[in-house]
Write an enzyme that holds these catalytic residues in place. Structure first.
Site, PDB file in Angstrom:
ATOM      1  N   CYS A  91      -3.718  58.526 -38.315  1.00 42.95           N
ATOM      2  CA  CYS A  91      -4.891  58.331 -36.650  1.00 42.95           C
ATOM      3  C   CYS A  91      -4.700  56.943 -36.465  1.00 42.95           C
ATOM      4  O   CYS A  91      -5.832  56.403 -35.477  1.00 42.95           O
ATOM      5  CB  CYS A  91      -5.908  59.697 -36.773  1.00 42.95           C
ATOM      6  N   HIS A 133     -13.452  56.692 -31.914  1.00 43.68           N
ATOM      7  CA  HIS A 133     -12.593  57.760 -31.498  1.00 43.68           C
ATOM      8  C   HIS A 133     -12.584  59.135 -31.497  1.00 43.68           C
ATOM      9  O   HIS A 133     -11.977  59.633 -30.676  1.00 43.68           O
ATOM     10  CB  HIS A 133     -12.721  57.506 -33.647  1.00 43.68           C
ATOM     11  N   GLU A 139     -19.103  58.118 -37.190  1.00 42.02           N
ATOM     12  CA  GLU A 139     -19.286  56.754 -36.402  1.00 42.02           C
ATOM     13  C   GLU A 139     -20.220  56.276 -35.761  1.00 42.02           C
ATOM     14  O   GLU A 139     -20.431  55.476 -35.337  1.00 42.02           O
ATOM     15  CB  GLU A 139     -17.559  57.349 -35.185  1.00 42.02           C
ATOM     16  N   LYS A 166     -10.314  60.643 -26.170  1.00 36.87           N
ATOM     17  CA  LYS A 166      -9.547  62.263 -26.084  1.00 36.87           C
ATOM     18  C   LYS A 166      -9.970  63.218 -25.948  1.00 36.87           C
ATOM     19  O   LYS A 166      -9.084  64.440 -25.855  1.00 36.87           O
ATOM     20  CB  LYS A 166     -10.103  62.030 -27.671  1.00 36.87           C
ATOM     21  N   HIS A 211      -6.916  64.343 -29.050  1.00 36.37           N
ATOM     22  CA  HIS A 211      -6.356  63.232 -30.141  1.00 36.37           C
ATOM     23  C   HIS A 211      -4.771  63.482 -30.750  1.00 36.37           C
ATOM     24  O   HIS A 211      -4.045  64.447 -30.710  1.00 36.37           O
ATOM     25  CB  HIS A 211      -7.227  63.920 -31.958  1.00 36.37           C
ATOM     26  N   PHE A 220      -7.044  60.227 -41.912  1.00 37.93           N
ATOM     27  CA  PHE A 220      -7.007  60.499 -42.798  1.00 37.93           C
ATOM     28  C   PHE A 220      -6.619  59.188 -43.960  1.00 37.93           C
ATOM     29  O   PHE A 220      -5.839  59.040 -43.699  1.00 37.93           O
ATOM     30  CB  PHE A 220      -6.722  61.813 -42.805  1.00 37.93           C
TER      31      PHE A 220
END
Length: 406
Positions: A162, A299, A310, A328, A333, A393
């Site tokens: 991502c 994000h 976050e 998003k 996403h 990730f």
């Protein structure tokens, strides 16, 4: 250090292709999420939601695209749009060795990967061809763009899930800033695949509000139930400032800061401390105090752990309720594409003087930190600096800072 500007940009996403149309849809405060009826036949998959692109891809010469799967074609469509805005469609300077490409995705194209699996599982290689690997390889986007445009500069393949798109922009910025290149094509792409969806579904991180796609994802909302996977591509044309000025290029923004680091801990669980440090690294690179940032594109995945971590990392850095929203909630996403798509849309909002709200945010989760979560119909704001953040990730964190052009 040399200055780096954005002289072009393009996206191909569920909200559209051109900023005018995308802006109109953002102002309607509706998302592009829908129910995927075709997924009903798959056992064990809980979500039926996605944000696909229904607009047809442009047609390209077969000879030049035979090694491209959908992910690379999405990258090409976004890049073509970016180069057109930059006035560089046919420019010889793309091929003089001073222009490179930084591009990434989470995976290569999935259908050709299936041809390899058929060979291994069924013992049948009939579906394989000379381009099977080219379409499926991790660096398919970067390599195909380099060949299509005849680029002979640096190539960086940022396959960091991502953060693929934002990492590409950051590394491209550094390559120009330090004199290795004059121009860089930078971005990320992702095609919609049930394989990507299954990654999050097995972690119980996907939204299962299958009968109400317009209500999800709902980042930061108390009732959110997970993310929705989308698809698309985004490309920025980055250019050395004097080079852009000399050729009369339109400057959309200046890239003034980039920060990236890794968590060094869990491979899927976010780490507040290192997320926070990434934001500081971007501010330090830009030579700015937190007070200078007027808006942050977060994000904002709509996962409980991610949203909370976050928001607190952001609050710790800014020590005030800075204005934030996530895109998003509109386009899902887009994984490897999100950093680039969101950067380009954030730049356009910066120049528009209007920032999209967090749709589907009805009741803030009290576990999230105190920030200025934009709601309602968005907000008109004249700001000079904006930030766009992404986390992936692998414990990979990125932060970009853009300045409005004078």
């Amino acid at each position: 250090m040399r200055r780096v500007v954005v002289s072009g940009g393009g996206v191909f996403c569920a909200l559209g292709v051109e900023w005018g149309g995308i802006l109109a849809k953002l102002r309607l405060c509706r998302n592009a999420v829908c129910r995927m009826e075709a997924w009903d036949s798959y056992e064990g998959i809980h979500t039926r939601l996605a944000a696909p692109i229904y607009e047809a891809l442009p047609e390209y010469p077969r000879k030049q695209t035979r090694g491209m799967g959908r992910v690379a074609l999405l990258a090409l469509a976004a890049t073509e749009s970016a180069l057109r805005k930059a006035g560089l469609e046919e420019a010889p300077l793309l091929r003089n060795g001073r222009c490179g490409v930084a591009y990434g995705s989470s995976l290569g194209s999935v259908p050709p990967l299936m041809d390899f699996y058929r060979l291994l599982v069924e013992g049948n290689s009939a579906a394989m061809s000379a381009t099977t690997y080219i379409k499926a390889m991790p660096h398919t986007c970067a390599a195909n763009l380099e060949v299509y445009y005849g680029l002979t500069g640096r190539l960086m393949s940022t396959n960091t899930a991502c953060t693929s798109g934002s990492m590409a922009i950051g590394y491209a910025y550094e390559a120009i800033r330090h004199g290795q290149q004059e121009l860089m094509l930078a971005g990320g792409a992702e095609e919609l695949s049930l394989a990507d969806v299954a990654v999050f579904d097995t972690l119980f991180a996907t939204s299962t509000r299958n009968e109400a796609p317009e209500q999800t994802p709902a980042a930061y909302d108390r009732g959110r139930d997970g993310l929705v996977v989308g698809e698309g591509a985004g490309t920025l044309v980055l250019e050395e400032y004097n080079h852009a000025v000399a050729r009369g290029a339109h400057i959309y923004a200046e890239v003034v800061g980039f920060g990236t680091n890794t968590d060094g801990a869990h491979i899927t669980q976010p780490n507040r401390a290192t997320m926070q440090r990434a934001l500081w690294l971007a501010l330090e690179d830009a030579g700015l105090s937190p007070e200078a940032i007027g808006y942050i594109n977060t994000h904002g995945t709509a996962t409980g752990v991610g949203d909370i971590a976050e928001s607190h990392a952001t609050r710790e850095v800014f020590r005030r309720p800075v204005a934030v929203s996530t895109l998003k909630n509109y386009i899902g996403h887009t994984l490897g594409a999100c950093g680039a798509i969101e950067a380009w849309l954030t730049i356009n909002m910066l120049n528009e003087g209007w920032f999209a709200p967090n749709i589907n945010l009805r009741e803030l989760d009290t576990a999230c930190a105190e920030l200025d979560y934009l709601t309602g119909t968005g907000r008109a704001m004249e700001v000079e600096y904006v930030m766009s953040n992404n986390f992936a990730f692998g414990g990979i964190n990125t932060s970009l800072v853009f300045k409005r052009p004078r």
